[in-house]
Design a protein around this motif. Structure first.
Motif: not given
Length: 148
Positions: A1-5, A21-23, A27-32, A38-46
């Motif tokens: 499961m992923k979160i797409w924004v 929430a992603a942290e 769960i992977e959260c991808i902002l499109v 700008a995103i914070p450094p995180s393996p879960w946020i792209k």
């Protein structure tokens, strides 16, 4: 499961809730967006930047979304496409789009668009407020708990 924004118009306070929430649930959260977000450094946020153009971010999300993914968007046609792919869509005010309510939302959107194009001054949505933020956070938490 992923979160797409659908991130171009997503309020920053909602992005912050999503980052936490992603942290928290890992769960992977991808902002499109068609601009650099700008995103914070995180393996879960792209983030994924699409080219400039009408519906480029929406089209990318629809192409990438899988069954049971979660999409954050205020765009009703995008929500409809997401639901058709068996994914879940929620808007930044915490309203969950479903098979049962999306057709009504599309019809109302089209009606309002007709009114605006005929010159009617119908105003826009109310300002985003603390209650909207709380409703989104609560709905997101419930969805994440149910989906895990």
């Amino acid at each position: 499961m992923k979160i797409w924004v659908d991130a171009d118009a997503c309020p920053n306070v909602i992005k912050t809730i999503l980052f936490r929430a992603a942290e928290r649930v890992q769960i992977e959260c991808i902002l499109v967006a068609n601009q650099l977000i700008a995103i914070p450094p995180s393996p879960w946020i792209k983030r994924h930047q699409v080219s400039q153009g009408f519906d480029e971010a929406d089209n990318y999300i629809v192409d990438q979304v899988a069954e049971s993914d979660l999409v954050i968007t205020a765009d009703i046609p995008l929500a409809s496409d997401v639901i058709a792919k068996q994914a879940i869509a929620i808007n930044p005010r915490g309203e969950i789009y479903t098979k049962e309510n999306i057709k009504q939302r599309l019809a109302m959107r089209d009606f309002m668009e007709q009114m605006r194009s005929s010159g009617e001054n119908i105003g826009g949505p109310e300002s985003f407020n603390h209650q909207d933020r709380a409703a989104f956070a609560n709905a997101l938490d419930k969805l994440l708990m149910k989906m895990r």
